[in-house]
Design a protein around this motif. Structure first.
Motif, mmCIF file in Angstrom:
data_model
loop_
_atom_site.group_PDB
_atom_site.id
_atom_site.type_symbol
_atom_site.label_atom_id
_atom_site.label_comp_id
_atom_site.label_asym_id
_atom_site.label_seq_id
_atom_site.Cartn_x
_atom_site.Cartn_y
_atom_site.Cartn_z
ATOM 1 N N ALA A 222 0.781 -1.100 -0.142
ATOM 2 C CA ALA A 222 -0.117 0.054 0.044
ATOM 3 C C ALA A 222 0.851 1.399 0.074
ATOM 4 N N PHE A 223 1.827 1.051 0.713
ATOM 5 C CA PHE A 223 3.014 2.281 0.694
ATOM 6 C C PHE A 223 4.241 2.170 0.085
ATOM 7 N N ALA A 224 4.408 1.138 -0.361
ATOM 8 C CA ALA A 224 5.756 0.539 -0.836
ATOM 9 C C ALA A 224 6.279 1.571 -1.572
ATOM 10 N N GLY A 225 7.677 1.997 -1.654
ATOM 11 C CA GLY A 225 8.231 2.993 -2.705
ATOM 12 C C GLY A 225 7.808 4.401 -2.280
ATOM 13 N N CYS A 226 7.387 4.730 -1.064
ATOM 14 C CA CYS A 226 7.093 6.061 -0.698
ATOM 15 C C CYS A 226 8.379 6.601 0.135
ATOM 16 N N TRP A 227 9.474 6.969 -0.569
ATOM 17 C CA TRP A 227 10.600 7.099 -0.218
ATOM 18 C C TRP A 227 10.687 8.103 0.848
ATOM 19 N N GLU A 228 10.059 9.135 0.871
ATOM 20 C CA GLU A 228 10.151 10.241 1.717
ATOM 21 C C GLU A 228 9.227 10.095 3.076
ATOM 22 N N LEU A 229 8.397 9.004 2.929
ATOM 23 C CA LEU A 229 7.469 8.821 3.843
ATOM 24 C C LEU A 229 8.081 8.697 5.419
ATOM 25 N N ALA A 230 7.902 9.742 6.309
ATOM 26 C CA ALA A 230 8.682 9.537 7.601
ATOM 27 C C ALA A 230 7.871 9.435 8.816
ATOM 28 N N SER A 231 6.249 9.898 8.383
ATOM 29 C CA SER A 231 5.443 9.646 9.619
ATOM 30 C C SER A 231 4.078 8.917 9.113
ATOM 31 N N ILE A 232 3.546 7.853 9.880
ATOM 32 C CA ILE A 232 2.518 7.273 9.517
ATOM 33 C C ILE A 232 1.770 6.706 10.815
ATOM 34 N N ASN A 233 0.373 6.491 10.958
ATOM 35 C CA ASN A 233 0.193 5.691 12.305
ATOM 36 C C ASN A 233 -0.749 4.519 11.642
ATOM 37 N N ILE A 234 -0.764 3.443 12.531
ATOM 38 C CA ILE A 234 -1.319 2.262 12.266
ATOM 39 C C ILE A 234 -2.436 2.189 13.423
ATOM 40 N N PRO A 235 -3.843 2.605 12.738
ATOM 41 C CA PRO A 235 -5.043 2.457 13.744
ATOM 42 C C PRO A 235 -5.040 1.044 14.603
ATOM 43 N N LYS A 236 -5.642 1.366 15.874
ATOM 44 C CA LYS A 236 -5.607 0.133 16.710
ATOM 45 C C LYS A 236 -6.441 -1.148 15.969
ATOM 46 N N LYS A 237 -7.485 -0.652 15.178
ATOM 47 C CA LYS A 237 -8.427 -1.538 14.737
ATOM 48 C C LYS A 237 -7.950 -2.493 13.629
ATOM 49 N N VAL A 238 -6.711 -2.014 13.111
ATOM 50 C CA VAL A 238 -6.080 -2.710 11.970
ATOM 51 C C VAL A 238 -5.661 -4.074 12.479
ATOM 52 N N GLN A 239 -6.225 -5.142 11.770
ATOM 53 C CA GLN A 239 -5.951 -6.478 11.913
ATOM 54 C C GLN A 239 -5.299 -6.983 10.848
ATOM 55 N N PHE A 240 -5.299 -6.657 9.650
ATOM 56 C CA PHE A 240 -5.053 -7.278 8.480
ATOM 57 C C PHE A 240 -4.154 -6.449 7.762
ATOM 58 N N VAL A 241 -2.913 -6.969 7.344
ATOM 59 C CA VAL A 241 -1.826 -6.142 6.553
ATOM 60 C C VAL A 241 -1.130 -6.859 5.453
ATOM 61 N N GLY A 242 -0.891 -6.411 4.269
ATOM 62 C CA GLY A 242 -0.524 -7.235 3.292
ATOM 63 C C GLY A 242 1.038 -7.209 3.457
ATOM 64 N N ASN A 243 1.510 -7.978 2.277
ATOM 65 C CA ASN A 243 3.000 -8.264 2.187
ATOM 66 C C ASN A 243 3.733 -6.828 1.930
ATOM 67 N N ASP A 244 5.015 -6.599 2.220
ATOM 68 C CA ASP A 244 5.615 -5.434 1.768
ATOM 69 C C ASP A 244 5.266 -4.205 1.618
ATOM 70 N N LEU A 245 4.365 -3.933 2.907
ATOM 71 C CA LEU A 245 3.416 -3.124 3.187
ATOM 72 C C LEU A 245 4.418 -1.620 2.786
ATOM 73 N N PHE A 246 5.596 -1.419 3.754
ATOM 74 C CA PHE A 246 6.344 -0.162 3.466
ATOM 75 C C PHE A 246 7.855 -0.617 2.742
ATOM 76 N N HIS A 247 7.865 -1.478 1.850
ATOM 77 C CA HIS A 247 9.011 -1.817 1.052
ATOM 78 C C HIS A 247 9.608 -0.495 0.397
ATOM 79 N N GLY A 248 10.745 -0.212 0.767
ATOM 80 C CA GLY A 248 11.451 0.926 0.112
ATOM 81 C C GLY A 248 11.447 2.116 0.871
ATOM 82 N N CYS A 249 10.626 2.237 2.063
ATOM 83 C CA CYS A 249 10.216 3.583 2.768
ATOM 84 C C CYS A 249 11.598 3.680 3.481
#
Length: 462
Positions: A222-249
């Motif tokens: 979902a956010f792979a390759g967002c090279w400059e991403l420095a800040s993100i929150n993961i909500p408490k309700k999140v239970q399912f995340v995919g592979n390589d979510l932040f690859h290259g961040c």
């Protein structure tokens, strides 16, 4: 490996894998033999499709005669699922009324419906598939963004640096903002539930994003390759995340040589290879490949000294291959609170001799502890045996002899797998200790029963 944790929840990303349907470039959905088709008068061609009240799923057949004639579709309140490509290339379709009973919309379900202008997404829908509305060029456009009711399909004006998603949006589809290279920030609405596969991939200038607390699912890359991403929150309700979510961040915070995205441990910084790692308290997810060498061919765990890692009790999910090939990992404790252990999570951790699986674990993937050559003892504290997709969990080496019971391969490699891949053996695994009152349950549970001779009752309260 075919079976992954993501596959178990892929319906939340819109994939429907429970029933096989024939797929064609365009065809009439055939949910049941008693379907009803109503014909309106225009040169004697079918114009409206309506279905029997008893059907629950809309499938696909090889018939193609209705693709360029059907204008509207009416589905009964019994339908819970629209499967992959069900209405693909219905080029004359302008409107469809989806019932409140619907929960899942499959991959490419409405792809190529270029005349579609009106569709509702019922509140009960929890999954919308990959490219479900691809090529639906007549859907409404608001501020340069295409919407299908409360589903954001894609951005068509990629020149903006800032975007604000309209209130009421619950889904952001796969690829929606992919390659939106000018975007630096985006405002997401309250009530958003799902962020699709590759939704923000390669948004290279995006520096921060705030996810609403309502989000439960975040798709692969979902956010792979967002090279400059420095800040993100993961909500408490999140239970399912995919592979390589932040690859290259690579702009995410680094703590003790490890990248983090809030409560999501992304992976260790290449070249750091810490001798001892204390995972940050508050971490909920350990990503796929977090400490493996999958992306680090020149940075393998080949040091001659022992490694250790401390996992806090806040961790709930250990991803696929998270610690794969960590050959000198001598000590690891899986704490209470962990719910799932991914495929090959500790594969080829050759120095581990004892594993304790906490009572909170409900699911263990294939090959989670395979090739752990020194593994002799397993303690599994769960009263109810954790679900296994097969028996390939604790096997440790490949052999051409010592044939093992066929159940090892059932549901994983197929009926003829023993001939295809050889045989695994369990000779060095001495015992699997389980609660005394659960011995029979383990010995009869799918996957576990192959180990029945090694399952021993144990009093974990002593």
């Amino acid at each position: 490996m075919k079976h992954t944790l993501l596959a178990r929840v892929i319906a939340l990303f819109g994939a429907i894998a429970t029933t096989a349907f024939l797929l064609a470039s365009c065809g009439t959905p055939t949910p049941a033999s008693n379907e009803i088709l109503y014909k309106t008068s225009l040169n004697g061609k079918w114009k409206t499709l309506s279905y029997d009240e008893s059907i629950t799923a809309i499938g696909k057949s090889e018939e193609e005669e209705l693709c360029d004639t059907i204008v509207s579709i009416i589905l009964p309140n019994s339908v819970v699922r629209i499967d992959d490509e069900a209405f693909k290339n219905y080029t004359a379709l302008t409107s469809i009324k989806l019932p409140n009973s619907l929960t899942d919309i499959g991959h490419r379900a409405f792809e190529g419906c270029k005349s579609l202008t009106t569709i509702n997404i019922p509140k009960g829908v929890i999954g919308i598939g990959y490219k479900a509305f691809e090529g639906c060029s007549s859907l409404p456009v608001i501020d340069g963004i295409v919407y299908a009711d409360d589903c954001l399909v894609r951005v068509i004006d990629t020149t903006h640096t800032s975007y604000k998603i309209q209130e009421g949006t619950r889904f952001i589809c796969n690829d929606a903002f992919k390659n939106c290279e000018s975007m630096t920030d985006i405002t997401l609405p309250k009530g958003l539930v799902m962020i699709g596969i590759e939704a923000f991939e390669l948004c290279k200038k995006l520096t921060s994003i705030t996810l609403p607390e309502s989000v439960t699912t975040i798709g692969e890359k979902a956010f792979a390759g967002c090279w400059e991403l420095a800040s993100i929150n993961i909500p408490k309700k999140v239970q399912f995340v995919g592979n390589d979510l932040f690859h290259g961040c690579t702009s995410l915070p680094v703590i003790d040589g490890v990248f983090y995205a809030d409560t999501y441990l992304v992976g260790y910084k290449s070249g750091s290879r810490p001798k001892a790692t204390n995972i940050k308290n508050g971490t909920r997810f350990i990503a796929n490949d977090a400490f493996s060498d999958r992306y680090r061919q020149n940075d393998r765990w080949t040091d001659s000294y022992d490694h250790s890692i401390t996992i806090p009790e806040t961790v709930e999910h250990i991803g696929d291959r998270a610690f794969k090939n960590w050959q000198y990992l001598s000590s690891i404790s899986i704490p209470e609170g962990v719910k799932t252990i991914g495929e090959e999570a500790f594969y080829h951790c050759t120095d581990i001799d004892t594993v304790t699986i906490p009572s909170s674990v409900t699911y263990i993937e294939n090959l989670a502890f395979s090739e752990c050559e020194e593994l002799t003892t397993v303690y599994c504290k769960a009263t109810t045996p954790p679900e296994l997709p097969s028996s390939l969990i604790f096997v440790y080496y490949y052999s051409e002899s010592d044939k093992i019971v066929d159940e090892f391969f059932d549901g994983y490699y197929g009926e003829d797998s023993a001939k295809e891949v050889g045989v695994y053996t369990l000779d060095d695994l001495e015992a699997i200790y389980v609660p005394k009152e659960s011995v029979d349950a383990y010995k009869n549970a799918y996957g576990w029963k192959v180990y029945s001779e090694k399952i021993v009752g144990h009093d974990f309260e002593e």
